[in-house]
Design a protein around this motif. Structure first.
Motif, PDB file in Angstrom:
ATOM      1  N   LYS A 199      -3.739  54.195-120.102  1.00  0.00           N
ATOM      2  CA  LYS A 199      -3.234  53.140-121.249  1.00  0.00           C
ATOM      3  C   LYS A 199      -1.880  52.709-120.693  1.00  0.00           C
ATOM      4  O   LYS A 199      -0.931  53.387-120.620  1.00  0.00           O
ATOM      5  CB  LYS A 199      -3.490  53.701-122.472  1.00  0.00           C
ATOM      6  N   PRO A 200      -1.727  51.338-120.745  1.00  0.00           N
ATOM      7  CA  PRO A 200      -0.328  51.012-120.234  1.00  0.00           C
ATOM      8  C   PRO A 200       0.609  50.994-121.228  1.00  0.00           C
ATOM      9  O   PRO A 200       0.341  50.846-122.382  1.00  0.00           O
ATOM     10  CB  PRO A 200      -0.508  49.462-119.927  1.00  0.00           C
ATOM     11  N   THR A 201       1.760  50.793-120.816  1.00  0.00           N
ATOM     12  CA  THR A 201       2.867  50.910-121.932  1.00  0.00           C
ATOM     13  C   THR A 201       3.088  49.404-122.232  1.00  0.00           C
ATOM     14  O   THR A 201       3.165  48.698-121.309  1.00  0.00           O
ATOM     15  CB  THR A 201       4.238  51.634-121.285  1.00  0.00           C
ATOM     16  N   ILE A 202       3.181  49.194-123.736  1.00  0.00           N
ATOM     17  CA  ILE A 202       3.292  47.610-124.025  1.00  0.00           C
ATOM     18  C   ILE A 202       4.638  47.475-124.403  1.00  0.00           C
ATOM     19  O   ILE A 202       4.958  48.256-125.376  1.00  0.00           O
ATOM     20  CB  ILE A 202       2.213  47.450-124.829  1.00  0.00           C
ATOM     21  N   HIS A 203       5.238  46.452-124.103  1.00  0.00           N
ATOM     22  CA  HIS A 203       6.521  45.749-124.685  1.00  0.00           C
ATOM     23  C   HIS A 203       6.289  44.298-125.427  1.00  0.00           C
ATOM     24  O   HIS A 203       5.959  43.426-124.537  1.00  0.00           O
ATOM     25  CB  HIS A 203       7.712  45.964-123.696  1.00  0.00           C
ATOM     26  N   GLU A 204       6.700  44.089-126.352  1.00  0.00           N
ATOM     27  CA  GLU A 204       6.642  42.878-126.916  1.00  0.00           C
ATOM     28  C   GLU A 204       7.925  42.473-127.523  1.00  0.00           C
ATOM     29  O   GLU A 204       8.636  43.095-128.595  1.00  0.00           O
ATOM     30  CB  GLU A 204       5.600  42.583-128.189  1.00  0.00           C
ATOM     31  N   ALA A 205       8.374  41.364-127.313  1.00  0.00           N
ATOM     32  CA  ALA A 205       9.669  40.768-127.720  1.00  0.00           C
ATOM     33  C   ALA A 205       9.658  39.217-127.910  1.00  0.00           C
ATOM     34  O   ALA A 205       9.143  38.543-127.008  1.00  0.00           O
ATOM     35  CB  ALA A 205      10.727  41.270-127.147  1.00  0.00           C
ATOM     36  N   ASP A 206      10.774  38.648-128.437  1.00  0.00           N
ATOM     37  CA  ASP A 206      11.001  37.323-128.556  1.00  0.00           C
ATOM     38  C   ASP A 206      11.514  37.022-127.041  1.00  0.00           C
ATOM     39  O   ASP A 206      12.498  37.652-126.630  1.00  0.00           O
ATOM     40  CB  ASP A 206      12.049  36.991-129.706  1.00  0.00           C
ATOM     41  N   ASN A 207      11.084  36.032-126.383  1.00  0.00           N
ATOM     42  CA  ASN A 207      11.383  35.874-124.807  1.00  0.00           C
ATOM     43  C   ASN A 207      12.818  34.838-125.135  1.00  0.00           C
ATOM     44  O   ASN A 207      13.223  34.297-123.806  1.00  0.00           O
ATOM     45  CB  ASN A 207      10.444  35.099-124.151  1.00  0.00           C
ATOM     46  N   GLY A 208      13.254  34.557-126.125  1.00  0.00           N
ATOM     47  CA  GLY A 208      14.641  33.993-126.080  1.00  0.00           C
ATOM     48  C   GLY A 208      14.334  32.511-126.589  1.00  0.00           C
ATOM     49  O   GLY A 208      15.455  31.948-126.851  1.00  0.00           O
ATOM     50  N   SER A 209      13.302  31.954-126.801  1.00  0.00           N
ATOM     51  CA  SER A 209      13.093  30.716-127.127  1.00  0.00           C
ATOM     52  C   SER A 209      12.284  30.752-128.531  1.00  0.00           C
ATOM     53  O   SER A 209      11.785  29.841-128.988  1.00  0.00           O
ATOM     54  CB  SER A 209      12.218  30.130-126.113  1.00  0.00           C
ATOM     55  N   GLY A 210      12.063  31.869-129.270  1.00  0.00           N
ATOM     56  CA  GLY A 210      11.486  32.035-130.536  1.00  0.00           C
ATOM     57  C   GLY A 210       9.970  32.233-130.208  1.00  0.00           C
ATOM     58  O   GLY A 210       9.098  32.599-131.202  1.00  0.00           O
ATOM     59  N   SER A 211       9.662  32.394-129.080  1.00  0.00           N
ATOM     60  CA  SER A 211       8.075  32.922-128.913  1.00  0.00           C
ATOM     61  C   SER A 211       7.969  34.245-128.436  1.00  0.00           C
ATOM     62  O   SER A 211       8.931  34.797-127.472  1.00  0.00           O
ATOM     63  CB  SER A 211       7.429  31.900-127.908  1.00  0.00           C
ATOM     64  N   MET A 212       6.934  35.012-128.919  1.00  0.00           N
ATOM     65  CA  MET A 212       6.797  36.401-128.438  1.00  0.00           C
ATOM     66  C   MET A 212       6.000  36.500-127.058  1.00  0.00           C
ATOM     67  O   MET A 212       5.356  35.758-126.683  1.00  0.00           O
ATOM     68  CB  MET A 212       5.830  37.113-129.423  1.00  0.00           C
ATOM     69  N   LEU A 213       6.496  37.281-126.412  1.00  0.00           N
ATOM     70  CA  LEU A 213       6.147  37.666-124.873  1.00  0.00           C
ATOM     71  C   LEU A 213       5.615  39.181-124.664  1.00  0.00           C
ATOM     72  O   LEU A 213       6.330  40.118-125.051  1.00  0.00           O
ATOM     73  CB  LEU A 213       7.126  37.501-123.812  1.00  0.00           C
ATOM     74  N   HIS A 214       4.510  39.204-124.447  1.00  0.00           N
ATOM     75  CA  HIS A 214       3.769  40.653-124.275  1.00  0.00           C
ATOM     76  C   HIS A 214       3.821  40.789-122.826  1.00  0.00           C
ATOM     77  O   HIS A 214       3.227  40.374-121.860  1.00  0.00           O
ATOM     78  CB  HIS A 214       2.142  40.365-124.741  1.00  0.00           C
ATOM     79  N   ARG A 215       4.481  42.081-122.544  1.00  0.00           N
ATOM     80  CA  ARG A 215       4.458  42.753-121.197  1.00  0.00           C
ATOM     81  C   ARG A 215       3.657  44.246-121.040  1.00  0.00           C
ATOM     82  O   ARG A 215       3.864  44.933-121.871  1.00  0.00           O
ATOM     83  CB  ARG A 215       5.784  42.881-120.705  1.00  0.00           C
ATOM     84  N   GLU A 216       3.006  44.485-119.903  1.00  0.00           N
ATOM     85  CA  GLU A 216       2.389  45.721-119.940  1.00  0.00           C
ATOM     86  C   GLU A 216       3.209  46.460-118.525  1.00  0.00           C
ATOM     87  O   GLU A 216       3.330  45.884-117.603  1.00  0.00           O
ATOM     88  CB  GLU A 216       0.911  45.533-119.693  1.00  0.00           C
TER      89      GLU A 216
END
Length: 114
Positions: free
Chosen positions: A34-51
């Motif tokens: 299972k991938p490690t997941i990181h989610e955070a505001d991308n700096g513009s107020g929108s969430m960005l999901h990365r695996e």
């Protein structure tokens, strides 16, 4: 952190190469961890999901909340045959480094509006 700096840190440089894949065409193999997941505001107020790969930590994919139900943007270098997928477009061209040439014969989007 501003969106641009987030992307530079994630890709390790001034640009990143991803392949846009419909969510219906993307799946991890059954023997994948299972991938490690990181989610955070991308700096513009929108969430960005990365695996990330849980073994080596390499980035696998990213997707913004606006595209989450439709696409995945796979790190092209993680594919077995990345050369089979030539570029079709460039994004964030207004932020292109001065030393980086434009890729000819593809579309060029100056920025992405969330």
């Amino acid at each position: 952190m501003p969106a641009r700096h987030s992307a530079i840190k994630f890709f390790g440089g001034a640009f990143g190469l991803t392949t846009k894949v419909p969510v219906s065409a993307f799946a991890y193999t059954s023997d994948s961890k299972k991938p490690t997941i990181h989610e955070a505001d991308n700096g513009s107020g929108s969430m960005l999901h990365r695996e990330f790969c849980p073994t080596c930590g390499s980035g696998i994919l990213e997707v913004g909340e606006g595209a989450m139900n439709d696409f995945r943007y796979i790190m092209t270098g993680t594919l077995e045959h990345p050369g089979d997928l030539p570029p079709k477009g460039e994004f964030w061209c207004r932020r292109r480094e001065k030393w980086m040439p434009e890729v000819p014969g593809i579309f060029h989007k100056q920025e992405v509006k969330e």
